[in-house]
Structure formats: structure tokens, C-alpha cells
Design a protein around this motif. Structure first.
Motif, PDB file in Angstrom:
ATOM      1  N   ILE A   9       0.881  -1.012   0.710  1.00  0.00           N
ATOM      2  CA  ILE A   9       0.551   0.242  -0.058  1.00  0.00           C
ATOM      3  C   ILE A   9       0.558   1.174   0.242  1.00  0.00           C
ATOM      4  O   ILE A   9       1.915   1.602   0.460  1.00  0.00           O
ATOM      5  N   SER A  10       0.352   1.885  -1.136  1.00  0.00           N
ATOM      6  CA  SER A  10       1.195   3.639  -0.921  1.00  0.00           C
ATOM      7  C   SER A  10       1.065   4.366   0.414  1.00  0.00           C
ATOM      8  O   SER A  10      -0.775   4.538   1.097  1.00  0.00           O
ATOM      9  N   ALA A  11       2.361   4.597   1.000  1.00  0.00           N
ATOM     10  CA  ALA A  11       2.133   5.732   1.968  1.00  0.00           C
ATOM     11  C   ALA A  11       2.435   7.282   1.345  1.00  0.00           C
ATOM     12  O   ALA A  11       2.877   8.363   2.430  1.00  0.00           O
ATOM     13  N   GLU A  12       2.725   7.244   0.309  1.00  0.00           N
ATOM     14  CA  GLU A  12       3.302   8.797  -0.302  1.00  0.00           C
ATOM     15  C   GLU A  12       2.006   9.764  -0.549  1.00  0.00           C
ATOM     16  O   GLU A  12       0.909   9.804  -1.033  1.00  0.00           O
ATOM     17  N   PRO A  13       1.983  10.853   0.395  1.00  0.00           N
ATOM     18  CA  PRO A  13       0.749  11.558  -0.279  1.00  0.00           C
ATOM     19  C   PRO A  13       1.293  12.144  -1.831  1.00  0.00           C
ATOM     20  O   PRO A  13       2.541  12.737  -1.728  1.00  0.00           O
ATOM     21  N   ARG A  14       0.447  12.798  -2.233  1.00  0.00           N
ATOM     22  CA  ARG A  14       0.161  12.819  -3.158  1.00  0.00           C
ATOM     23  C   ARG A  14      -0.432  14.450  -3.462  1.00  0.00           C
ATOM     24  O   ARG A  14      -1.627  14.497  -2.938  1.00  0.00           O
TER      25      ARG A  14
END
Lengths: 336, 328, 504
Positions: A9-14
Motif C-alpha cells: 500500500i502506498s504511503a506517499e501523499p500525492r
């Protein structure tokens, strides 16, 4: 430690920059600049010096607005703050007339607010079945009622010791002292709400108080604290109110709660709770203040100014609905 | 599963209206004791006359609160409507009583309809929408009056309608209460209001036009506020832009004491009437116990708080008793 | 519909047919070319995983949603429903899982709202009350029509909903998860009512996750999977395994992967827990690595007891011991700090903040530990959230996805991740963890449970689902009317024994 499926799961804020630019708060900044532009266009007196000169009488409410933002984020409401201002100012004047030193007068003013807020908070946190609208409806009448009884048949009172309180209405250069005090308080309130664990808890409670409780948050204690703070800020407001009016009457503070709630809502804080940023309310407050000063300088009827502010409030909350309607209309046109 | 006790005791304590009636009777009895001549017909008439405005608007607020809404613009609508017909008389445009009432009602209805449309179609929270209009209509009242007001002589003919002793106000009150009582209990429209406040989603699914119901409810509130504005001019013999400023809370308080729930779906015409009456009677009774009018508001506020807290406490006690009866 | 098809339909006596139904919501195809046939007078089950499209399909039949494509035929004639009222007028009524009723209004009003009995222009209360009473008697109800709806139990409210359907003269009644909130006795009563409806000529469609419902009531079962129609089968001709395969699309070999775990020392012990009206003298214990099942009928007091242990409510008396040490638990935070974590029964209302993203939900209880003094440390929170969400195989794209966008099974996983993130966890109490979760996700949750046991945690599993309790527990406590009625070891537990202990 990945799970069995190896799914990640991505945890990078976009898109944070985009989100910031297109947020309600940025819109507030634009509107603010628009108001300043408007002021300059319609009035030759709209200079920084003049604006700061007329600001103090509007600034005292902003203290309450900061705390009201917290209450709205909780999903509650407090319509007694205007009456708390009245009572605090009244008792402060009575103390002053009785010859008490200025320090005590200030203390009484603020502590009255604290006590009133504490009462609100006590009832709200111990009788959770009661909507806070009704609680503060009752206390609103009680607080103003106590002031009425204290003021007696005259219905008003003035400060004797005017010199001491003039300290608060001093200026540093062209900027009033109260402006700096407001900025300091605003900074504290905004940072606490937006960046601390306490602030996050408020949003949690306002979004789903049951889930907040199950997650270990002491919901009722926090509500009690926030209501007490609101009352205290009303006391602070009363203090600065006295600094410009030097007296109190039975009609002091009438309507403050609605103006303050309007500032918050205009600034993007929803009355349903869990949504909005305090800085929005802050911008909204200054938009309204600067607009009032501008319109006042061209001698617009003060009541007409209120009409305009009321209209602005309604239009601002209609924007989401208008947006949806436009989107639907566009979709229908595409289908056809 | 709670098993409710049967019997008359349960019926009485369970019915809000019955409890209110008991309180009212006790109050009146106390007053009768303290000052026997108090309950003379003219004093009672006076109570109704002085509280006619609150009582009339409380009917509209009942409907609004039944839909889980609120309307704090009512006194501003009242002022706008009252000021308009005051000015119409001041400048000798219209003097006909019936026409003035109709105009006031129309103004109020339009104001209310705006509230209703924005709240239902615009999905705006009632407190915010009516707050905005509270400023707008109050401001408009000042603007059209140009900060002047219509004085007693301006409205002299008209104020005969509402002067002390004239039947006009009482007739309006009576008719309004009868109409609302019938509509709320015996018409489909009335029951729809309860449905929308109780469970708007279910109402929508079952085919009830929720938006239309809400719009109508606020329109009715506005209509009543408009009529009340006209009535106010007649009763007090003048029209000023600041009429009834801040008095919207009295109307809400009357409903709350009368058992109307802010969450919607609960409340009756009878209860509202008694709530308003209890507040009015207490205000009248205060001088008898040595408290002059200065104390009126303080006592009113304390009573409101005590009533709502008592409500919660009794409910908790009843719940605890129901639990105690459960066999474990 | 051609003449040949129409007469064929009449031969089979198809009362309702849907063909090629496609329903699209922004971004998702909820129904994809779905077919369905309902014979007159039959009881037809509709099954499938959560998110398969069953609820949406029901809403198309009842006129709540209009399909983008497809046709609906009622008694051989094509019909279009523009709104629920149209469907209701044509004799279609639905009873939903969460009663859509008016809590403050009376039973009579709930039955007749929208189609009141009038005398001229006024409502005829006397006639309505009488008619409502007659309907209730038909259903063998034990309450009065003047009762406030909110004062009734869930089973009673459901009865009122059925009465409402009957009052509109419905010929097709749809039941959405009718036994989900009922006790065994109440379920039996419901079965009797469905039988009665069928005998009266009403055609019934019902959605259920419970095989027992299907076997008891239905003659045919239709399966949806991933918004598509899979097939319609005769109930007495299809096996459970095949049915599950149709619903899930794959075989689930080991439904209850309970690992062999060495049971350690006593972790949690509660003694004489009592709260007037809810539970009395409840004592039980859990050991490390042990899965303790806590079963009973709905209303037995299991959730209430555990909520009192976790500090959510206050018991009248009782003691809690963790690893031998007595604990004082006065609010939820106390229990959490001690290491007793609760996964609440209502995951949407108690376990999650649906508006928030997954990450924020997971880190809500541990905010302070992550923080730099009073300031939130968002970066650290994001990392931690991702770690735990991945460890339980949550199906999501980013941690910023709103919790509301996840299916029931995935939402439950988020709740588990939230518990795991509280690193000092020792005992975890799972309250109906697989309620409303589809078969595929259920197996994953059992796997997680097994892992936790292997790692030495103590687990209390509250469940009303017999197979689940029997499959996963090392020991089983049964409760009835607030008291513990017995404790069975895994080796000796059977469905009959448990049922016996659970009933009065």
C-alpha cells in the motif's frame, strides 16, 4: 512486514500542492485580497493607518471565533458566548467601581468567562443526551439574566478607572496592541488544532465520537475543556471590548455568537463537526472586518453592511450545492 | 426488551403533555394561593396578549423543529414585515387591516420559502441559512425605514385591532392553534412532517417529497412570522426596525419546554402551547414572590435548564428501573 | 418479449423477470448484465459475497435505482419504475436489514405512512389502528399497535416492516438479511412467517449469508459474483461446496485454519463481573496462544461484558487480572494501556471513522506515542500505518483511501491493523469479526487470528456463528441471559451442546 499476498500500500501523499492551491482556505486569501482591492477602489481613506485605526472595535470578537472554531469542529455549538461577554464585562465594571485594583478587574473579567464556560462544559459532558444548542440556550439566558440583575434598573455601567484599561488600546506605530494579541492567540489556536494530538482528537470526536471513545479518547473531558476555553476567550473578548467602550450594558455582546459562528462557517468550518481549518475562520474574520471598514468609510448604512455579510454567508455555503448542480447540468448536456 | 408498565401512572408520566398540564395546574394553584384575585379574566387575557407573538410563532417553530431544523430568522422576518406595513400606513398607502395582514403574511411567506428552498435544495444547515437571512431581513427592515420608525399616530387606526381588550389577537391565536392542531394530527401533510423529521431517508424512499415538505414547513414558519410582525405593530402601536430583537430564543424555549425535540419527529401542538403558557405564567407570577421584572430572564433561563436536565434525569431513572426489572 | 417467450413465461408462471440489467455508479459497475427470474409463490434465495451486487439489485427491483440497461417484466408485462412508489404500487415491497422506520412514531403510523386510511380528507385513526392490529395478529405479534417503534426490539421492528409490506398488498416481498440480527427463536418465528407468506401466494426473494436460512426456506438459489449473474440452482440439488465455489470463484479448502499452538500461562482473568440488567457473575479466563470462544444468542450479554472489561462501560462489580496482576480499569484508555484491545462489534460506528483515511484510523489510538512532544509526527504515522495495513493484507491503493470506500472484510482488517499497531497488546477481544464479511475475506481473517495465537496473544472470539466458534476455539464459553452457562473444551464441543447452553 508484508502480509501473505505481498500486496503493498502506498504511503506517499500525492498532490499536496494542488490540494493547497484549490482549497477553501486559498479561496479565502483571494477573497481577502479582493476586499482590500475593493476598499482601495471605493474609498480614498482606505489606508493601512486608517484601517488599523478602526480595527480595534472589531477585533475583540475574533478571540471568541478562535474558540468557537474548536467547538464547531467538535460538532457542538455554543450560543451563550455573547452573554458571557456581557456578564464578564459587567462584573469587571462592578469590581472596578468598587475600587478594586486593575489587575483584579482583569482577573475577574477573565475568570467569569472561565466559570461560565466551565458550567457549559459541565452540563454538556455530564448530560450528553442534551443537544448543546439547548444547553447554551438556557445558559445564554441565565448569564445575561445575572448581568441584568447585577446592573439593576439602570441597565448599564461605566468604568471609573479608564486610564488602566487604555493600556490595551494603545498602538505600536500604527498597529494596535490588540492586533498583536489577536495574532498571538490565533497562532496558538491554529497550531494546536492543526498540528497537535489534542487538535486531532477534536476532529476525531467531531467525525465520530463513538469511534473516538472506543479508540481511547476521553471525549467528555475534552468537551468540558473546550467549552471552558470558549468561555475564557469570551472573557478575554470582554476585556478588549471594555478597552474600546469603557462600559457594559444589558445589551452588550448581543449577537456576538452568531457573528462568530458566521465567521467560522464562512471560513470553511462545518457545523456538523470534523471538518474545516481554523485558519479559514481567521481569514474570514479579517475579510469581514476589512469589508466592514471599507463600506463604513463610504458611509454605507451599517445595517446594509449586515445584509451584505448575511448574503455572503449564504452564498458561501451554497457553493458546494451550486458546484454539484453545474456538474449535473454538464453531465446531462453531455448525454444529450 | 423493555416491558413498559401498564396503567394510568405510566400513561401520565409517559406523556409530556400530561406532565406539563400538571405543572401548569400546580403553578396556577400556587398563584391562586399567593394572590387570589390574580386569576381574574382580564389578567389571564393579559397573559395571552403579552405573549401572543411568542405563542403564534411557536406553532411555526414546532413544525420546523419537527423536521429537525431550526429558524433563527423569525424575528428579523417579523421586523421586516412589521416595518413594511408600518411604513405603508405612515405614508398613507394602505390602511385596510385585512390587506395589511395579507401583505405581511405574503412577505413572511416569501422569506420563509427562501429559507426552505436553500435548506432543502441547497443542502445548507438550517442554523446557517437562517442565520444569514436573520442579518439580511433585519438589515432590510432598517434600510426601508431609513432608520426612522412608524409612530403611534401613524398606525392609529390599525392599532385599534390589537389594542387592549380588542378581540383581534385572541381570535388569530385561537384560529391558528385550532388549524395547526387539526393539520398536525389529522392530515397527511401533518404526518409527513413527522416522518421527514423522524427518518428523512425512509420518507424519501416511501415516496414522500422531502424537499417539498421542508420548503413548505419553512414557508409556513415565515408566513406566521410575517403575520406576527403585523400583529406586533397592532398590539404595540408602533413599528421600529429593532422590533423583537433577540426574542427568537423565547420561541425556541417555549417549544423545548413543550417537549419538542431538536432531533426531530417529536412534539405536539398541545405541548407547545403549554410550554409557551408555562413560561408566560411564570413571568407573570414572579412579582408575586417579590422578584421584580429584572429577575425575569434569569428565572426563565434557570427554568429552561432545570426542565431539560430533569427530563434527562427522569429518563435515566426510568431506564435504570427497566434494567432492574430484568431477571438475571 | 416475444409471444413465444411470453407464453413460456406463463407456463412456468414467472411473476418477475429481469434481463440484462446493468447499473453503473460513478466509477463502478455495480451490476453487469444480470438476469433473474422469480416464479410465482416460490421462495428464492439470492446469495453472493459482499459487493457482489445483491443490494443494488434489490434496489433496482424496488425502484430505488434505475438501471442503465435492461428490462424488468412483471407478470409478463414490461414495467419501468421511476421511483420506489411505482414499485410499491405494483405490489413489490422490501424489508431491509436496518429497519427504515420512524422510531418516534407508533407502529400503526409506521405501517401506514404514505398510504393512510382516510375518512374524507382526515386520517381515520380508528380504522388504521384496527387494520394494523389485524395485520399484527396475522403475524403472531406480541405487542400493541400504539407502541412507539423505537421501543421495540429488532425482531419486532422487522415484524412491523413485514406488516407494512402486507398492508400495501404486496405480491412480491424481498427480505434483506432477515435473520442477521435475530436470536434462534426469533429466526424460527421468521421462518414460520415466510412459510405463511408463501402459503398466501406471496413470492419471496431473500438475501442471506446463512446456509441454514437457504436450506430451510428456499427452493431455488441465485448466485451473483463481482456484479455478474453466475447461475440459478435448485437448493436440493446443489452442495454447499459447489455453492461456495460459485459465490467465491475458487475452492476454499481449509475454511478454519486453526494452527496447533502450545497454550501458555494465564493471561487474562475476569471474576464475578456484574452489571444490573446486562450480565451477572461472569468469570472466565484466557491463556497465551489460546482462542477462547464466547458464544450465546443475541442479547446474552457477551458484548456488554467485554465492553465493561475494556472500560467502555462501568460494571457494578468485578475484578480483572492480567498476568496475575489486578487491574483498575475505569476508562477505555486504561484497558488499552494494559494491553487489552477490543475490536468492536459495529466496525463502522465504533471501530472506524469512515470519513478518514485508513492511515489516520490505524494511528488514532497511538497518536501520542508517535508524536514529538505534543506535535503530530505525520511521517512516522504514515510509515507505521502502512506497515500494519500491509501485514494484514488490506486491499487498498493508498493509506489515504477513505475507510468508507472499503468492503466489510477490508474494513475489519483495518480494525485489526489498528489493534496490532498498539504494540503492547496482550489480549485481543474480537466481537463478531466476520459479521457482514464475505467468504473470501472471512478465511483471511481466520488466518490472521491463527497467526496471532501462534505469536502468543490471547484471543477472545465473540460470535454467534456456530461453525466459526467450533472451528476456531480452543475452549468455548456459553452465555445465556447475562450468565455463563458453561465452558466446553474443543474436543467435546458440538453444535447441539452449545445450543443447549445458549438457550433458556
Amino acid at each position: 512486514m508484508a502480509g501473505k499476498s505481498g500486496r503493498t500500500i502506498s504511503a506517499e501523499p500525492r498532490g499536496t500542492v494542488k490540494k493547497l492551491l484549490f482549497s477553501w482556505e486559498s479561496a479565502m486569501v483571494l477573497v481577502f485580497l479582493g476586499v482590500i482591492l475593493l476598499g482601495n477602489v471605493i474609498s480614498p481613506y482606505y489606508t493601512l493607518k486608517n484601517v488599523f485605526r478602526e480595527m480595534p472595535k472589531y477585533l475583540s470578537e475574533i478571540f471568541i471565533m478562535l474558540a468557537m472554531g474548536y467547538i464547531l469542529v467538535l460538532g457542538d455549538i455554543d450560543i451563550s458566548v455573547g452573554s458571557i461577554v456581557c456578564l464578564s464585562a459587567t462584573l469587571a465594571c462592578i469590581a472596578d467601581n468598587a475600587g478594586l485594583p486593575f489587575v483584579l478587574v482583569v482577573l475577574i473579567c477573565i475568570l467569569t468567562g472561565l466559570a461560565c464556560g466551565c458550567l457549559n462544559g459541565f452540563i454538556a459532558s455530564h448530560f450528553t443526551e442534551l443537544p448543546t444548542m439547548i444547553i447554551t440556550l438556557g445558559t445564554q439566558i441565565i448569564f445575561r439574566g445575572i448581568a441584568e440583575v447585577s446592573l439593576g434598573p439602570g441597565g448599564s455601567i461605566s468604568l471609573q478607572n479608564k486610564d488602566a484599561i487604555k493600556l490595551l488600546s494603545r498602538k505600536i506605530g500604527i498597529i494596535p496592541v490588540s492586533f498583536f494579541v489577536v495574532l498571538v492567540f490565533a497562532l496558538i489556536f491554529i497550531v494546536v488544532l492543526g498540528r497537535t494530538t489534542f487538535g486531532r482528537k477534536l476532529y476525531a470526536i467531531g467525525s465520530n465520537s463513538t469511534a473516538a471513545k472506543y479508540a481511547g479518547i476521553d471525549v467528555q473531558k475534552i468537551r468540558w475543556i473546550v467549552f471552558t476555553v470558549a468561555g475564557t476567550m469570551a472573557g478575554v473578548c470582554a476585556l478588549f471590548f471594555l478597552a474600546s467602550t469603557y462600559g457594559a450594558s444589558t445589551t452588550t455582546g448581543q449577537g456576538f455568537e452568531m457573528e462568530v459562528i458566521a465567521m467560522c462557517v464562512f471560513g470553511g468550518i462545518a457545523t456538523t463537526g470534523g471538518k474545516g481549518k481554523l485558519i479559514g475562520g481567521f481569514f474570514a474574520a479579517f475579510i469581514i472586518v476589512c469589508l466592514r471598514i471599507a463600506l463604513g468609510q463610504i458611509n454605507m448604512n451599517t445595517q446594509l453592511i449586515l445584509v451584505i455579510i448575511g448574503a455572503m454567508l449564504i452564498v458561501s455555503v451554497l457553493i458546494p450545492a451550486i458546484g454539484n448542480a453545474l456538474r449535473l447540468a454538464r453531465k446531462k448536456a453531455e448525454k444529450a | 426488551m423493555n416491558k413498559k408498565e401498564n396503567g394510568i401512572f405510566r400513561k401520565i408520566t409517559g406523556s409530556r403533555e400530561a406532565s406539563l398540564l400538571i405543572v401548569l395546574i400546580i403553578l396556577l394553584a400556587l398563584i391562586e394561593l399567593l394572590q387570589p384575585s390574580f386569576l381574574a379574566p382580564q389578567n389571564i387575557a393579559q397573559i395571552f396578549r403579552n405573549n401572543a407573538l411568542t405563542m403564534l410563532m411557536a406553532l411555526g417553530m414546532l413544525c420546523v423543529m419537527l423536521t429537525a431544523g431550526i429558524d433563527i430568522s423569525i424575528t428579523s422576518v417579523l421586523a421586516f414585515s412589521g416595518m413594511t406595513i408600518g411604513l405603508l400606513q405612515k405614508y398613507d398607502v394602505i390602511h385596510n387591516t385585512l390587506l395589511l395582514f395579507l401583505i405581511g403574511a405574503a412577505i413572511g411567506a416569501v422569506c420563509g420559502m427562501l429559507n426552505g428552498l436553500i435548506i432543502s435544495k441547497g443542502k445548507v444547515a438550517p442554523i446557517i441559512c437562517t442565520m444569514g437571512f436573520m442579518y439580511i431581513w433585519r438589515g432590510m427592515a432598517y434600510v426601508i425605514s431609513n432608520n426612522a420608525w412608524a409612530s403611534a399616530e401613524d398606525v392609529s387606526g390599525f392599532s385599534d385591532f390589537g389594542k387592549s381588550g380588542a378581540p383581534g389577537p385572541y381570535i388569530i391565536l385561537a384560529i391558528a392553534y385550532v388549524i395547526f392542531f387539526i393539520v398536525m394530527k389529522w392530515t397527511r401533510f401533518g404526518r409527513r412532517i413527522y416522518a421527514v423529521g423522524s427518518n428523512a431517508e425512509a420518507a424519501r424512499i416511501s415516496g414522500i417529497n422531502v424537499d417539498k415538505t421542508i420548503t413548505l414547513v419553512y414557508t409556513i414558519m415565515g408566513l406566521l412570522a410575517g403575520i406576527t410582525g403585523v400583529l406586533s405593530v397592532s398590539i404595540y402601536g408602533s413599528a421600529q426596525p429593532n422590533m423583537q430583537y433577540g426574542k427568537e430564543m423565547d420561541v425556541i424555549a417555549a417549544c423545548v419546554i413543550g417537549g419538542v425535540a431538536m432531533s426531530g419527529g417529536r412534539g405536539t401542538v398541545v405541548g407547545t402551547f403549554m410550554g409557551a403558557l408555562i413560561i408566560a405564567v411564570i413571568a407573570k407570577a414572579l412579582p408575586l414572590v417579590g422578584l421584580d421584572s429584572l429577575w425575569q430572564n434569569l428565572v426563565k433561563g434557570i427554568i429552561i435548564l432545570v426542565v431539560v436536565i430533569l427530563n434527562v434525569v427522569t429518563q435515566r431513572v426510568m431506564d435504570r428501573r427497566a434494567l432492574a426489572r430484568r431477571e438475571m | 418479449m416475444s409471444d413465444i417467450e411470453a407464453s413460456a413465461a406463463q407456463q412456468e408462471d414467472i411473476i418477475l423477470e429481469l434481463r440484462g440489467i446493468t447499473k453503473i455508479f460513478p466509477g463502478v459497475k455495480a451490476l453487469n448484465n444480470v438476469h433473474f427470474q422469480l416464479r410465482r409463490g416460490e421462495v428464492h434465495a439470492l446469495m453472493g459475497e459482499n459487493g457482489a451486487g445483491k443490494s443494488t439489485f434489490i434496489k433496482v427491483i424496488t425502484g430505488v435505482h434505475e438501471p442503465e440497461e435492461g428490462q424488468i417484466f412483471l407478470n409478463g408485462q414490461e414495467v419501468h419504475f421511476r421511483n420506489p412508489k411505482d414499485a410499491s404500487a405494483m405490489g413489490i415491497a422490501a424489508v431491509y436489514q436496518h429497519p427504515t422506520s420512524y422510531a418516534q412514531l407508533s407502529v400503526t403510523e409506521n405501517i401506514f405512512m404514505g398510504h393512510e386510511i382516510m375518512k374524507g380528507r382526515m386520517i381515520d385513526w380508528a380504522a388504521m389502528n384496527k387494520e394494523a392490529q389485524a395485520l399484527l395478529e396475522r403475524l403472531n405479534a406480541n405487542f400493541r399497535v400504539t407502541e412507539e417503534m423505537g421501543a421495540l426490539s429488532v425482531a419486532q421492528q422487522q415484524m412491523v416492516e413485514i406488516a407494512k409490506a402486507l398492508s400495501t398488498g404486496a405480491k412480491i416481498v424481498i427480505l434483506d438479511e432477515p435473520t442477521a440480527a435475530l436470536t434462534a427463536n426469533e429466526s424460527k418465528e421468521l421462518y414460520r412467517i415466510v412459510d405463511q407468506l408463501r402459503d398466501e401466494g406471496v413470492s419471496v426473494i431473500f438475501i442471506s449469508h446463512r446456509m441454514e436460512d437457504m436450506y430451510r426456506l428456499a427452493t431455488r438459489v441465485t448466485v451473483f459474483r463481482d456484479s455478474q449473474y453466475i447461475g440459478t440452482y435448485d437448493v436440493d440439488k446443489i452442495t454447499t461446496a459447489d455453492l461456495i465455489k460459485a459465490m467465491v470463484g475458487r475452492e476454499i479448502s481449509d475454511m478454519y485454519p486453526k494452527p496447533e499452538v502450545a497454550i501458555g500461562g494465564e493471561l487474562l482473568r475476569i471474576e464475578n463481573f456484574s452489571r444490573q440488567g446486562f450480565f451477572k457473575d461472569v468469570s472466565l479466563n484466557v491463556h497465551a496462544g489460546e482462542i477462547v470462544g464466547l458464544t450465546g444468542l443475541v442479547g446474552a450479554g457477551r458484548t456488554e461484558t467485554m465492553e465493561a472489561v475494556c472500560g467502555i462501560t462501568k460494571p457494578d462489580s468485578g475484578k480483572v487480572y492480567l498476568e496475575g496482576r489486578e487491574l483498575s480499569i475505569r476508562k477505555p484508555k486504561d484497558a488499552m494501556k494494559a494491553g487489552i484491545i477490543l475490536l468492536p462489534e459495529d466496525r463502522q460506528r465504533q471501530g472506524l471513522i469512515l470519513k478518514w483515511g485508513l492511515g489516520r484510523n490505524v494511528t488514532l489510538p497511538i497518536q501520542e506515542e508517535m508524536a514529538n512532544s505534543v506535535f503530530n509526527n505525520e511521517k512516522k504515522e504514515r510509515q507505521v500505518a502502512r506497515e500494519y495495513l500491509e501485514s494484514v493484507d488490506t486491499k487498498a491503493v493508498t493509506i489515504f483511501d477513505a475507510a468508507s470506500s472499503l468492503s466489510g472484510g477490508n474494513q475489519q482488517k483495518v480494525v485489526v491493523a489498528k489493534a496490532l499497531a498498539q504494540k503492547n497488546m496482550k489480549v485481543v477481544i474480537m466481537d463478531e469479526p466476520t459479521k457482514g464479511v464475505d467468504v473470501g475475506a472471512k478465511a483471511e481473517i481466520y488466518a490472521i487470528m491463527g497467526d496471532l495465537a501462534k505469536q502468543g496473544y490471547g484471543i477472545i472470539l465473540i460470535s454467534s456463528e456456530m461453525p466459526e466458534i467450533l472451528g476456531m476455539s480452543d475452549r468455548i464459553y456459553a452465555m445465556c441471559k447475562g450468565r455463563i452457562t458453561g465452558c466446553l473444551d474443543r474436543s467435546e464441543a458440538t453444535q447441539e451442546k452449545i445450543l443447549e447452553l445458549s438457550m433458556e
